[in-house]
Design a protein around this motif. Structure first.
Motif, PDB file in Angstrom:
ATOM      1  N   ARG A   3     -33.908 -18.400   8.891  1.00 25.07           N
ATOM      2  CA  ARG A   3     -33.665 -19.904   9.223  1.00 25.07           C
ATOM      3  C   ARG A   3     -34.425 -20.680   9.647  1.00 25.07           C
ATOM      4  O   ARG A   3     -35.028 -20.445  10.691  1.00 25.07           O
ATOM      5  CB  ARG A   3     -32.198 -19.820   9.931  1.00 25.07           C
ATOM      6  CG  ARG A   3     -31.015 -19.450   9.094  1.00 25.07           C
ATOM      7  CD  ARG A   3     -29.577 -19.481   9.918  1.00 25.07           C
ATOM      8  NE  ARG A   3     -29.078 -20.518   9.440  1.00 25.07           N
ATOM      9  CZ  ARG A   3     -27.779 -20.925  10.048  1.00 25.07           C
ATOM     10  NH1 ARG A   3     -27.162 -20.043  10.751  1.00 25.07           N
ATOM     11  NH2 ARG A   3     -27.224 -21.834   9.707  1.00 25.07           N
ATOM     12  N   LYS A  11     -33.319 -34.609  10.897  1.00 23.71           N
ATOM     13  CA  LYS A  11     -31.861 -34.486  10.061  1.00 23.71           C
ATOM     14  C   LYS A  11     -31.654 -36.260  10.073  1.00 23.71           C
ATOM     15  O   LYS A  11     -30.995 -36.518   9.160  1.00 23.71           O
ATOM     16  CB  LYS A  11     -31.035 -34.061  11.128  1.00 23.71           C
ATOM     17  CG  LYS A  11     -31.175 -32.339  11.298  1.00 23.71           C
ATOM     18  CD  LYS A  11     -30.338 -31.722  12.370  1.00 23.71           C
ATOM     19  CE  LYS A  11     -30.427 -30.444  12.380  1.00 23.71           C
ATOM     20  NZ  LYS A  11     -29.515 -29.827  13.491  1.00 23.71           N
ATOM     21  N   ALA A  34     -34.145 -28.908   2.132  1.00 28.90           N
ATOM     22  CA  ALA A  34     -33.019 -28.540   2.959  1.00 28.90           C
ATOM     23  C   ALA A  34     -31.694 -28.659   2.037  1.00 28.90           C
ATOM     24  O   ALA A  34     -30.674 -29.446   2.219  1.00 28.90           O
ATOM     25  CB  ALA A  34     -32.895 -29.428   4.159  1.00 28.90           C
ATOM     26  N   SER A  36     -28.717 -26.843   1.292  1.00 26.72           N
ATOM     27  CA  SER A  36     -27.383 -26.641   1.686  1.00 26.72           C
ATOM     28  C   SER A  36     -26.853 -27.369   3.102  1.00 26.72           C
ATOM     29  O   SER A  36     -25.841 -27.696   3.143  1.00 26.72           O
ATOM     30  CB  SER A  36     -26.963 -25.411   1.836  1.00 26.72           C
ATOM     31  OG  SER A  36     -27.639 -24.877   2.907  1.00 26.72           O
ATOM     32  N   GLN A  37     -28.080 -28.051   3.700  1.00 30.66           N
ATOM     33  CA  GLN A  37     -27.808 -28.571   4.831  1.00 30.66           C
ATOM     34  C   GLN A  37     -27.413 -30.156   4.906  1.00 30.66           C
ATOM     35  O   GLN A  37     -26.828 -30.519   5.670  1.00 30.66           O
ATOM     36  CB  GLN A  37     -28.834 -28.423   5.939  1.00 30.66           C
ATOM     37  CG  GLN A  37     -29.019 -26.922   6.180  1.00 30.66           C
ATOM     38  CD  GLN A  37     -27.939 -26.659   7.066  1.00 30.66           C
ATOM     39  OE1 GLN A  37     -27.468 -27.174   7.898  1.00 30.66           O
ATOM     40  NE2 GLN A  37     -27.195 -25.530   6.671  1.00 30.66           N
ATOM     41  N   ALA A  40     -23.748 -31.008   5.066  1.00 27.89           N
ATOM     42  CA  ALA A  40     -23.094 -30.703   6.708  1.00 27.89           C
ATOM     43  C   ALA A  40     -23.819 -31.741   7.469  1.00 27.89           C
ATOM     44  O   ALA A  40     -23.063 -32.273   8.484  1.00 27.89           O
ATOM     45  CB  ALA A  40     -23.563 -29.423   6.836  1.00 27.89           C
ATOM     46  N   TRP A  41     -25.011 -32.033   7.584  1.00 30.58           N
ATOM     47  CA  TRP A  41     -25.500 -33.261   8.257  1.00 30.58           C
ATOM     48  C   TRP A  41     -24.925 -34.371   8.312  1.00 30.58           C
ATOM     49  O   TRP A  41     -24.916 -35.232   9.061  1.00 30.58           O
ATOM     50  CB  TRP A  41     -27.030 -33.310   8.337  1.00 30.58           C
ATOM     51  CG  TRP A  41     -27.729 -31.904   8.506  1.00 30.58           C
ATOM     52  CD1 TRP A  41     -27.456 -30.999   9.344  1.00 30.58           C
ATOM     53  CD2 TRP A  41     -29.166 -31.571   7.810  1.00 30.58           C
ATOM     54  NE1 TRP A  41     -28.696 -30.116   9.364  1.00 30.58           N
ATOM     55  CE2 TRP A  41     -29.517 -30.594   8.602  1.00 30.58           C
ATOM     56  CE3 TRP A  41     -29.961 -32.508   7.168  1.00 30.58           C
ATOM     57  CZ2 TRP A  41     -30.841 -30.077   8.308  1.00 30.58           C
ATOM     58  CZ3 TRP A  41     -31.337 -31.936   7.164  1.00 30.58           C
ATOM     59  CH2 TRP A  41     -31.665 -30.615   7.743  1.00 30.58           C
TER      60      TRP A  41
END
Length: 92
Positions: A3, A11, A34, A36-37, A40-41
């Motif tokens: 990870r 971000k 990035a 899958s992030q 979420a971010w």
């Protein structure tokens, strides 16, 4: 596969670009590696966005109480330490 830890500046950059909606999330994921992030971010950013404009409030609400507790503990330990010093001095 390990990870990766992304810095907050990275971000923020990605989230702001996602909010502009000039590129799809899939395109941004490919561009910034990035996948899958990003969503979420974006959710986290939007959930905490109102805090940016709050003034006069400490970053950590319990900081004042933590300080008060620590000061009380220091005071109690000082009293105990002084008592023990006096007792030791009287024994000699």
């Amino acid at each position: 596969m390990t990870r990766r830890k992304h810095k907050s500046q990275f971000k923020t950059k990605v989230v702001l670009e996602a909010l502009k909606e000039r590129s799809s999330v899939a395109e941004l994921a490919q561009k910034y590696d990035a996948p899958s992030q990003i969503n979420a971010w974006k959710r986290e950013f939007l959930a905490n966005a109102s805090q940016v404009f709050e003034k006069g409030k400490p970053a950590k609400p319990d900081a004042a109480q933590d300080q008060t507790t620590l000061l009380k503990t220091i005071g109690a330990l000082k009293v105990e330490n002084d008592f023990l010093k006096d007792t030791l001095h009287n024994i000699r």
